[in-house]
Design a protein around this motif. Structure first.
Motif, PDB file in Angstrom:
ATOM      1  N   ARG A  78       0.831  -1.209   0.000  1.00  0.00           N
ATOM      2  CA  ARG A  78       0.000   0.000   0.000  1.00  0.00           C
ATOM      3  C   ARG A  78       0.862   1.254   0.000  1.00  0.00           C
ATOM      4  N   PHE A  81       2.727   1.556  -3.461  1.00  0.00           N
ATOM      5  CA  PHE A  81       1.819   1.986  -4.528  1.00  0.00           C
ATOM      6  C   PHE A  81       1.567   3.488  -4.452  1.00  0.00           C
ATOM      7  N   ALA A  82       1.366   3.999  -3.239  1.00  0.00           N
ATOM      8  CA  ALA A  82       1.122   5.434  -3.081  1.00  0.00           C
ATOM      9  C   ALA A  82       2.385   6.243  -3.379  1.00  0.00           C
ATOM     10  N   GLY A  87      -0.817   6.278  -5.807  1.00  0.00           N
ATOM     11  CA  GLY A  87      -2.043   5.674  -5.288  1.00  0.00           C
ATOM     12  C   GLY A  87      -2.628   6.485  -4.154  1.00  0.00           C
TER      13      GLY A  87
END
Length: 198
Positions: A78, A81-82, A87
């Motif tokens: 997570r 990805f950000a 993301g």
């Protein structure tokens, strides 16, 4: 194409709980807790460095290499990805921001509350301890109030220090956010009152 001037993203895994749980409210001089603090401070002071907690991945057994790595991988992914691909959404657990005192209650505020603070197991919050200026830490009751947690103990009339998950194996610590990330451990003191005007 990658931007050659952008720092290379790097992820840090916060130390897992190690050894069996114990009854101490907090362990102020524990090297495992102090090393976690150094990991957090290091990650927060450098650009493009993410942090994922492994403290809750095997809380009962306290294995140095906890077997439940899938959730840890999800947390790291997570953040990556950000950071690398833009993301959206929360990528971190609740992180200590400040503490204030009202009477015998300490009010702790957090960054990265995401969709809200929660007890990750649906039970009463655990893992908090308070102490007076020179007293030893004692287990404290903690209640979520919006983006803050109110912490107090009837055994400590004048609290000024607070700890969360400050143990080698903080097996019972259960604060997190509704996005699925556990809170990071911390220790803090109430800032001294400003001097009175002359």
């Amino acid at each position: 194409a990658a931007d050659p001037k952008r720092p290379l993203p790097f992820s840090v895994v916060l130390l897992a709980g190690f050894g069996g749980p114990n009854a101490n409210a907090a362990e102020p001089q524990n090297n495992w807790a102090l090393l976690r603090e150094a990991q957090i401070e290091g990650a927060r002071s450098l650009p493009s460095v993410g942090l994922a907690s492994a403290m809750d991945t095997d809380p009962v057994k306290g294995d140095l290499h906890p077997p439940h790595k899938q959730e840890l991988g999800r947390r790291l992914a997570r953040w990556a990805f950000a950071e690398a691909y833009g993301g959206k959404g929360e990528t971190d657990g609740p992180t200590f921001k400040s503490v204030t005192k009202k009477g015998s209650v300490l009010h702790v505020s957090f960054a990265h509350v995401g969709q809200g603070l929660v007890a990750t197991d649906g039970q009463e919050l655990c893992g908090f301890a308070v102490a007076s200026e020179k007293g030893n830490p004692v287990a404290a009751r903690a209640v979520i109030k919006g983006d803050t947690v109110a912490v107090a103990s009837p055994k400590v009339v004048d609290p000024c220090r607070v700890w969360y998950a400050w143990k080698q194996n903080p097996a019972t610590a259960n604060l997190g956010n509704a996005d699925g990330f556990p809170a990071l451990p911390f220790r803090a003191e109430v800032p001294p009152a400003p001097p009175a005007a002359a």
